[in-house]
Design a protein around this motif. Sequence first.
Motif, PDB file in Angstrom:
ATOM      1  N   ALA A  66       0.834  -1.207   0.000  1.00 52.33           N
ATOM      2  CA  ALA A  66       0.000   0.000   0.000  1.00 52.33           C
ATOM      3  C   ALA A  66       0.866   1.254   0.000  1.00 52.33           C
ATOM      4  N   LYS A  67       1.922   1.246   0.810  1.00 53.47           N
ATOM      5  CA  LYS A  67       2.813   2.404   0.897  1.00 53.47           C
ATOM      6  C   LYS A  67       3.509   2.653  -0.431  1.00 53.47           C
ATOM      7  N   ALA A  68       3.778   1.589  -1.179  1.00 51.53           N
ATOM      8  CA  ALA A  68       4.418   1.724  -2.489  1.00 51.53           C
ATOM      9  C   ALA A  68       3.451   2.228  -3.559  1.00 51.53           C
ATOM     10  N   GLY A  69       2.193   2.404  -3.176  1.00 53.81           N
ATOM     11  CA  GLY A  69       1.202   2.925  -4.113  1.00 53.81           C
ATOM     12  C   GLY A  69       0.736   1.917  -5.146  1.00 53.81           C
ATOM     13  N   ARG A  70       0.860   0.633  -4.821  1.00 53.70           N
ATOM     14  CA  ARG A  70       0.485  -0.397  -5.783  1.00 53.70           C
ATOM     15  C   ARG A  70      -1.041  -0.462  -5.935  1.00 53.70           C
ATOM     16  N   THR A  71      -1.489  -0.448  -7.161  1.00 54.98           N
ATOM     17  CA  THR A  71      -2.929  -0.580  -7.446  1.00 54.98           C
ATOM     18  C   THR A  71      -3.227  -1.870  -8.185  1.00 54.98           C
ATOM     19  N   ASP A  72      -2.183  -2.685  -8.388  1.00 49.62           N
ATOM     20  CA  ASP A  72      -2.329  -3.931  -9.147  1.00 49.62           C
ATOM     21  C   ASP A  72      -2.127  -5.147  -8.250  1.00 49.62           C
ATOM     22  N   VAL A  73      -2.692  -5.081  -7.038  1.00 50.67           N
ATOM     23  CA  VAL A  73      -2.501  -6.125  -6.032  1.00 50.67           C
ATOM     24  C   VAL A  73      -3.846  -6.546  -5.466  1.00 50.67           C
ATOM     25  N   VAL A  74      -4.032  -7.843  -5.284  1.00 53.95           N
ATOM     26  CA  VAL A  74      -5.136  -8.342  -4.462  1.00 53.95           C
ATOM     27  C   VAL A  74      -4.548  -9.239  -3.386  1.00 53.95           C
ATOM     28  N   GLU A  75      -5.212  -9.288  -2.255  1.00 49.49           N
ATOM     29  CA  GLU A  75      -4.792 -10.175  -1.178  1.00 49.49           C
ATOM     30  C   GLU A  75      -5.859 -11.241  -0.969  1.00 49.49           C
ATOM     31  N   ILE A  76      -5.433 -12.492  -0.923  1.00 48.79           N
ATOM     32  CA  ILE A  76      -6.333 -13.610  -0.649  1.00 48.79           C
ATOM     33  C   ILE A  76      -5.971 -14.156   0.728  1.00 48.79           C
ATOM     34  N   GLN A  77      -6.934 -14.125   1.640  1.00 46.87           N
ATOM     35  CA  GLN A  77      -6.690 -14.551   3.016  1.00 46.87           C
ATOM     36  C   GLN A  77      -7.473 -15.819   3.345  1.00 46.87           C
ATOM     37  N   GLY A  78      -6.821 -16.729   4.050  1.00 46.08           N
ATOM     38  CA  GLY A  78      -7.536 -17.848   4.611  1.00 46.08           C
ATOM     39  C   GLY A  78      -8.501 -17.375   5.684  1.00 46.08           C
ATOM     40  N   VAL A  79      -9.673 -18.008   5.764  1.00 45.53           N
ATOM     41  CA  VAL A  79     -10.672 -17.632   6.769  1.00 45.53           C
ATOM     42  C   VAL A  79     -11.139 -18.881   7.509  1.00 45.53           C
ATOM     43  N   THR A  80     -11.506 -18.691   8.758  1.00 45.07           N
ATOM     44  CA  THR A  80     -12.025 -19.803   9.547  1.00 45.07           C
ATOM     45  C   THR A  80     -13.429 -20.179   9.080  1.00 45.07           C
ATOM     46  N   ARG A  81     -13.686 -21.457   9.062  1.00 44.44           N
ATOM     47  CA  ARG A  81     -15.026 -21.922   8.696  1.00 44.44           C
ATOM     48  C   ARG A  81     -16.028 -21.666   9.820  1.00 44.44           C
ATOM     49  N   ALA A  82     -15.522 -21.332  11.002  1.00 46.40           N
ATOM     50  CA  ALA A  82     -16.420 -21.091  12.144  1.00 46.40           C
ATOM     51  C   ALA A  82     -17.351 -19.922  11.889  1.00 46.40           C
ATOM     52  N   ASN A  83     -16.920 -18.971  11.050  1.00 48.02           N
ATOM     53  CA  ASN A  83     -17.732 -17.781  10.800  1.00 48.02           C
ATOM     54  C   ASN A  83     -18.448 -17.815   9.446  1.00 48.02           C
ATOM     55  N   GLU A  84     -18.360 -18.949   8.749  1.00 49.84           N
ATOM     56  CA  GLU A  84     -18.884 -19.001   7.388  1.00 49.84           C
ATOM     57  C   GLU A  84     -19.970 -20.062   7.242  1.00 49.84           C
ATOM     58  N   ILE A  85     -20.850 -19.821   6.292  1.00 49.19           N
ATOM     59  CA  ILE A  85     -21.847 -20.809   5.893  1.00 49.19           C
ATOM     60  C   ILE A  85     -21.543 -21.172   4.444  1.00 49.19           C
ATOM     61  N   GLY A  86     -21.325 -22.431   4.191  1.00 51.24           N
ATOM     62  CA  GLY A  86     -21.008 -22.836   2.831  1.00 51.24           C
ATOM     63  C   GLY A  86     -19.536 -23.165   2.665  1.00 51.24           C
ATOM     64  N   ASP A  87     -19.167 -23.448   1.440  1.00 49.01           N
ATOM     65  CA  ASP A  87     -17.840 -23.953   1.116  1.00 49.01           C
ATOM     66  C   ASP A  87     -16.887 -22.789   0.842  1.00 49.01           C
ATOM     67  N   ILE A  88     -16.585 -22.041   1.894  1.00 43.65           N
ATOM     68  CA  ILE A  88     -15.734 -20.857   1.764  1.00 43.65           C
ATOM     69  C   ILE A  88     -14.428 -21.090   2.522  1.00 43.65           C
ATOM     70  N   TRP A  89     -13.312 -20.993   1.811  1.00 43.47           N
ATOM     71  CA  TRP A  89     -11.995 -21.195   2.419  1.00 43.47           C
ATOM     72  C   TRP A  89     -11.195 -19.912   2.509  1.00 43.47           C
ATOM     73  N   THR A  90     -11.456 -18.984   1.605  1.00 42.53           N
ATOM     74  CA  THR A  90     -10.683 -17.742   1.544  1.00 42.53           C
ATOM     75  C   THR A  90     -11.604 -16.563   1.229  1.00 42.53           C
ATOM     76  N   LYS A  91     -11.084 -15.355   1.473  1.00 42.06           N
ATOM     77  CA  LYS A  91     -11.728 -14.126   1.020  1.00 42.06           C
ATOM     78  C   LYS A  91     -10.676 -13.264   0.357  1.00 42.06           C
ATOM     79  N   THR A  92     -11.118 -12.428  -0.579  1.00 41.06           N
ATOM     80  CA  THR A  92     -10.216 -11.630  -1.392  1.00 41.06           C
ATOM     81  C   THR A  92     -10.487 -10.149  -1.163  1.00 41.06           C
ATOM     82  N   TYR A  93      -9.403  -9.371  -1.043  1.00 37.92           N
ATOM     83  CA  TYR A  93      -9.521  -7.933  -0.768  1.00 37.92           C
ATOM     84  C   TYR A  93      -8.570  -7.151  -1.666  1.00 37.92           C
ATOM     85  N   ASP A  94      -8.927  -5.894  -1.907  1.00 41.85           N
ATOM     86  CA  ASP A  94      -7.944  -5.001  -2.501  1.00 41.85           C
ATOM     87  C   ASP A  94      -7.218  -4.280  -1.364  1.00 41.85           C
TER      88      ASP A  94
END
Length: 301
Positions: free
Chosen positions: A136-164
Amino acid sequence: MNTILASRHLVVIRGSFAKELLELLNAALEADKVIPFLGPGLLRLGSAELSVPCTPEAVAAALNARAPAPSKICTNMWSVAQFIEQRRHRRTLQAWMAEIFAPPAAPTLLHAWLATLPLSLIVDSWYDGAMRAALAKAGRTDVVEIQGVTRANEIGDIWTKTYDLSGSELQPGSAAKTVLYSPHGSIRPAANFLVADSDYVEVLTEIDIQTPIPDVVKNRRINRGLFFVGCRFNDQMLRTYAWQIMKRSKGPHFAVIDAATLTKNEARFLAASAITVINVPLCEAADRLVGAGTAADGGQD
């Protein structure tokens, strides 16, 4: 002295050979031919006092200070987190982890340098968010982050979430020039944490067939090797995740580690995974990678 040591097929490179290899890895990173796999040890490279824990044992201690766990598990992060979840509820564990990692972790010079490179994939195996902050500090606008998420907070077959990098959640499958993959989650932007034993039950059941690993990560590792920096493998969980992320990648693989401190299980894992150990202090390796090590070559090997 220049040495290349092999013990039960564990390859350890020292001296000027190690320094030359780091210079080659510098070029490989700049050419997007190797994937940096970042561990919590990188936080020790900062000049300031640590703002967040930089080992699983330190997280265990921070959690244990809030809810004392039985002595037989009190140094194991995953077990202490499970103890808290069972007795205090998931919301409490989530809130405490967010509290522990709330102070911003300043990116190191290595984070900042990596943020300037046209890397296809960066793996960040800790919760601190320093690599994200550097991008972010480098001013990158061509990046996405994919994070692992706990199934404890999810309904369905969700393993990750994606953010800019602004923190907005994106559609699954979104990609960009650089993908930052945080398989265990991260404090920012949404305090996603895989930390309790229960978080990993389904993941470890499925990970052997690679289901929890995003397709973009699978695709971008195929023709590259992994370069582990700031990582240790002294727990089965850490070894399992590293192996599964490395699985089916072309290689070769490297790790900056003090060979004298390796446990037997670490040595076996490194040998079995064909990971070459670069036996150079982490601070020196980081300097050489960012191009600052050349002027400091006054000592003898």
